[in-house]
Scaffold this active site. Structure first.
Site, PDB file in Angstrom:
ATOM      1  N   TYR A 144     -21.383  -4.843  -0.036  1.00  0.00           N
ATOM      2  CA  TYR A 144     -21.958  -5.561  -1.065  1.00  0.00           C
ATOM      3  C   TYR A 144     -22.999  -5.902  -1.588  1.00  0.00           C
ATOM      4  O   TYR A 144     -23.849  -5.810  -1.776  1.00  0.00           O
ATOM      5  CB  TYR A 144     -20.385  -6.690  -1.479  1.00  0.00           C
ATOM      6  CG  TYR A 144     -19.006  -5.858  -0.996  1.00  0.00           C
ATOM      7  CD1 TYR A 144     -18.443  -5.333  -2.126  1.00  0.00           C
ATOM      8  CD2 TYR A 144     -18.265  -6.667  -0.107  1.00  0.00           C
ATOM      9  CE1 TYR A 144     -17.170  -4.723  -2.102  1.00  0.00           C
ATOM     10  CE2 TYR A 144     -17.382  -5.945   0.115  1.00  0.00           C
ATOM     11  CZ  TYR A 144     -16.493  -5.282  -0.874  1.00  0.00           C
ATOM     12  OH  TYR A 144     -14.948  -5.184  -1.622  1.00  0.00           O
TER      13      TYR A 144
ATOM     14  N   ARG B 142       0.483  -7.325   5.927  1.00  0.00           N
ATOM     15  CA  ARG B 142       0.740  -5.835   5.854  1.00  0.00           C
ATOM     16  C   ARG B 142       0.234  -5.280   7.463  1.00  0.00           C
ATOM     17  O   ARG B 142       0.274  -4.662   7.745  1.00  0.00           O
ATOM     18  CB  ARG B 142      -1.031  -5.588   5.305  1.00  0.00           C
ATOM     19  CG  ARG B 142      -1.367  -5.917   3.893  1.00  0.00           C
ATOM     20  CD  ARG B 142      -2.078  -4.479   3.441  1.00  0.00           C
ATOM     21  NE  ARG B 142      -3.141  -4.563   2.467  1.00  0.00           N
ATOM     22  CZ  ARG B 142      -2.335  -4.927   0.618  1.00  0.00           C
ATOM     23  NH1 ARG B 142      -0.796  -5.045   1.094  1.00  0.00           N
ATOM     24  NH2 ARG B 142      -2.988  -5.486   0.114  1.00  0.00           N
TER      25      ARG B 142
ATOM     26  N   LYS C 238     -12.708  -1.289  10.047  1.00  0.00           N
ATOM     27  CA  LYS C 238     -12.610  -2.408   9.135  1.00  0.00           C
ATOM     28  C   LYS C 238     -12.143  -3.577   9.708  1.00  0.00           C
ATOM     29  O   LYS C 238     -10.213  -3.090   9.830  1.00  0.00           O
ATOM     30  CB  LYS C 238     -12.523  -1.745   8.320  1.00  0.00           C
ATOM     31  CG  LYS C 238     -12.193  -2.725   6.836  1.00  0.00           C
ATOM     32  CD  LYS C 238     -11.521  -1.741   5.804  1.00  0.00           C
ATOM     33  CE  LYS C 238     -11.195  -2.705   4.636  1.00  0.00           C
ATOM     34  NZ  LYS C 238     -10.132  -2.273   3.689  1.00  0.00           N
TER      35      LYS C 238
ATOM     36  N   LYS D 226      -8.150  -0.169  10.952  1.00  0.00           N
ATOM     37  CA  LYS D 226      -8.640  -0.627   9.541  1.00  0.00           C
ATOM     38  C   LYS D 226      -7.168  -1.933  10.374  1.00  0.00           C
ATOM     39  O   LYS D 226      -6.184  -1.640  10.477  1.00  0.00           O
ATOM     40  CB  LYS D 226      -7.958  -0.428   8.472  1.00  0.00           C
ATOM     41  CG  LYS D 226      -7.598  -1.175   7.312  1.00  0.00           C
ATOM     42  CD  LYS D 226      -7.975  -0.671   5.664  1.00  0.00           C
ATOM     43  CE  LYS D 226      -7.535  -1.799   5.185  1.00  0.00           C
ATOM     44  NZ  LYS D 226      -7.007  -1.409   3.751  1.00  0.00           N
TER      45      LYS D 226
ATOM     46  N   ARG E  17      -8.601  -8.783  -2.026  1.00  0.00           N
ATOM     47  CA  ARG E  17      -7.192  -9.360  -2.805  1.00  0.00           C
ATOM     48  C   ARG E  17      -7.727  -9.692  -4.284  1.00  0.00           C
ATOM     49  O   ARG E  17      -6.815  -9.177  -5.523  1.00  0.00           O
ATOM     50  CB  ARG E  17      -6.504  -9.023  -1.909  1.00  0.00           C
ATOM     51  CG  ARG E  17      -6.147  -8.362  -1.264  1.00  0.00           C
ATOM     52  CD  ARG E  17      -5.091  -9.008   0.459  1.00  0.00           C
ATOM     53  NE  ARG E  17      -5.098  -7.700   1.552  1.00  0.00           N
ATOM     54  CZ  ARG E  17      -4.711  -8.336   2.150  1.00  0.00           C
ATOM     55  NH1 ARG E  17      -3.557  -9.257   2.814  1.00  0.00           N
ATOM     56  NH2 ARG E  17      -4.548  -6.946   2.913  1.00  0.00           N
TER      57      ARG E  17
ATOM     58  N   GLU F  96      -5.347   5.570  16.600  1.00  0.00           N
ATOM     59  CA  GLU F  96      -5.291   6.032  15.590  1.00  0.00           C
ATOM     60  C   GLU F  96      -6.409   6.644  15.028  1.00  0.00           C
ATOM     61  O   GLU F  96      -5.753   7.439  14.772  1.00  0.00           O
ATOM     62  CB  GLU F  96      -5.371   4.571  15.034  1.00  0.00           C
ATOM     63  CG  GLU F  96      -4.181   3.570  14.882  1.00  0.00           C
ATOM     64  CD  GLU F  96      -3.794   4.273  13.364  1.00  0.00           C
ATOM     65  OE1 GLU F  96      -3.857   5.131  13.365  1.00  0.00           O
ATOM     66  OE2 GLU F  96      -2.616   3.928  13.113  1.00  0.00           O
TER      67      GLU F  96
ATOM     68  N   CYS G 127       0.943  -1.191  -0.134  1.00  0.00           N
ATOM     69  CA  CYS G 127      -0.569   0.081   0.655  1.00  0.00           C
ATOM     70  C   CYS G 127       1.164   1.657   0.073  1.00  0.00           C
ATOM     71  O   CYS G 127       0.460   2.509   0.252  1.00  0.00           O
ATOM     72  CB  CYS G 127      -0.873  -0.062   1.195  1.00  0.00           C
ATOM     73  SG  CYS G 127      -2.460  -1.463   1.419  1.00  0.00           S
TER      74      CYS G 127
HETATM   75  C1  PBG Z   1      -6.648  -1.265   0.175  1.00  0.00           C
HETATM   76  C2  PBG Z   1      -8.113  -1.739   0.482  1.00  0.00           C
HETATM   77  C3  PBG Z   1      -8.831  -3.492   1.193  1.00  0.00           C
HETATM   78  C4  PBG Z   1      -9.391  -3.700   0.866  1.00  0.00           C
HETATM   79  C5  PBG Z   1     -10.553  -1.762   1.557  1.00  0.00           C
HETATM   80  N1  PBG Z   1     -10.033  -1.515   0.127  1.00  0.00           N
HETATM   81  C6  PBG Z   1      -7.258  -4.320   0.585  1.00  0.00           C
HETATM   82  C7  PBG Z   1      -6.579  -5.224   1.962  1.00  0.00           C
HETATM   83  O1  PBG Z   1      -6.080  -3.594   2.579  1.00  0.00           O
HETATM   84  O2  PBG Z   1      -5.679  -5.210   1.932  1.00  0.00           O
HETATM   85  C8  PBG Z   1     -10.168  -4.169   1.854  1.00  0.00           C
HETATM   86  C9  PBG Z   1     -11.900  -4.153   1.253  1.00  0.00           C
HETATM   87  C10 PBG Z   1     -12.711  -5.521   1.932  1.00  0.00           C
HETATM   88  O3  PBG Z   1     -11.969  -6.811   2.330  1.00  0.00           O
HETATM   89  O4  PBG Z   1     -13.730  -5.703   1.406  1.00  0.00           O
HETATM   90  N2  PBG Z   1      -5.771  -1.680   0.916  1.00  0.00           N
END
Ligand code: PBG
Length: 325
Positions: A313, A217, A248, A195, A205, A233, A130
């Site tokens: 979704y 990550r 998230k 996150k 992914r 954060e 990222c």
């Molecule tokens: C980009 C991002 C991710 C998701 C949203 N933006 C993937 C990640 O961090 O690897 C995940 C969304 C999902 O799982 O629905 N960094």
């Protein structure tokens, strides 16, 4: 006061009475619908790990967007698969890539729709991380200007809200400063504040072709074991100018959502991520669960925990089910 003076079942006697004492409500206005745009033309390909969701080429993206608008969904969140990748993710701020093209088209057709874009580099870098790599780790401060470039490019294309998701320290500040200096002070920032480094992103992914080629990550996303750290954060993001904050994934982190609700006075969003969606869809396909009831219960749980907005979704289905009720 206990039984038999207080009998909780009295207020559960019929649907009208239950509706009167119901504490949580779910509205179509709570929903944010994620969409994936890809290069090419006349493409509508179902994403196998996210059944019911598609890769759309820009020339067809108004189909799902129009459907969302028709159902009363107030916002979409755009993700892009680029036509090229490199070490720094420069297709991310290329004004002619799918996200930027889709933004211009959607804004023109549906000016009232709230247009949100995911701002990250993992879809655009050839290594799938990222940010920019240095000695196999993501260099935080070297990544910030690139995040600002992506956000600015999205703002230029018509985004109302940019949603930075790469968990770099100082990313909100870097983006706010860049937007303000370039005359986009009205573009809001929805920060993926808390996150986590989660296995629940697996299906995404595959959909976004954004898995890291090597490593993981955990050096930038949070440890799922922590919730005090999540508050630190988010406090930082608010200080830096986040207009909307986010937790998230959502389902396995409802305690963190509740703590955010009680701690911060900012609109709070949850991301009902790909793995949460895929589990429900797979079990429903097997006939093991009642999809509609499960999904509505999950959405209600997000609201009960304290979320105001839900990225999901399931958005189109939820909007339809809300109409039926
Ligand atoms: C980009 C991002 C991710 C998701 C949203 N933006 C993937 C990640 O961090 O690897 C995940 C969304 C999902 O799982 O629905 N960094």
């Amino acid at each position: 006061m206990g039984f038999p003076i207080y009998r909780p079942r009295r207020t559960r006697a019929g649907e009208n009475l239950r509706a009167m004492i119901r504490e949580t409500s779910l509205s179509v206005k709570d929903l944010i619908y994620p969409l994936f745009v890809v290069p090419g033309s006349n493409i509508k390909n179902e994403i196998s790990s996210l059944p019911g969701n598609y890769h759309w080429s820009v020339d067809r993206v108004l189909e799902p967007v129009g459907e969302a608008v028709k159902l009363g969904i107030p916002a979409v969140l755009l993700f892009g698969l680029p036509s090229y990748k490199d070490a720094v993710g420069s297709s991310g701020w290329d004004d002619n890539e799918p996200v930027q093209q889709a933004c211009r088209l959607i804004k023109q057709q549906y000016p009232e729709l709230v247009l949100i874009t995911d701002v990250c580099l993992c879809e655009y870098t050839d290594h799938g991380h990222c940010g920019v790599l240095e000695n196999c780790t993501v260099n935080n401060d070297a990544t910030l200007p690139f995040m600002a470039k992506v956000a600015l490019s999205h703002a230029r294309a018509g985004a109302d809200i940019v949603a930075p998701s790469n968990m770099m320290d100082g990313y909100v500040q870097a983006i706010r400063k860049c937007l303000d200096e370039n005359d986009y002070p009205h573009v809001a920032i929805m920060a993926y504040s808390a996150k986590y480094a989660s296995a629940f992103y697996g299906p995404f992914r595959a959909a976004a072709d954004s898995a890291p080629a090597a490593g993981d990550r955990k050096g930038y996303q949070m440890d799922p074991a922590n919730s005090d750290e999540a508050l630190r954060e988010t406090a930082l993001d608010i200080e830096e100018g986040a207009d909307i904050i986010m937790v998230k994934p959502a389902l396995a982190f409802l305690d963190v959502v509740r703590r955010h609700r009680e701690t911060f006075n900012r609109p709070l969003c949850v991301y009902n991520v790909s793995g949460e969606y895929a589990m429900v869809k797979a079990a429903a396909e097997k006939g093991w669960i009642d999809e509609k009831r499960i999904v509505m219960e999950i959405m209600t749980a997000f609201k009960r925990a304290g979320a105001k907005m839900i990225i999901t979704y399931h958005s189109l289905d939820v909007a339809r089910w809300l109409r039926e009720q």
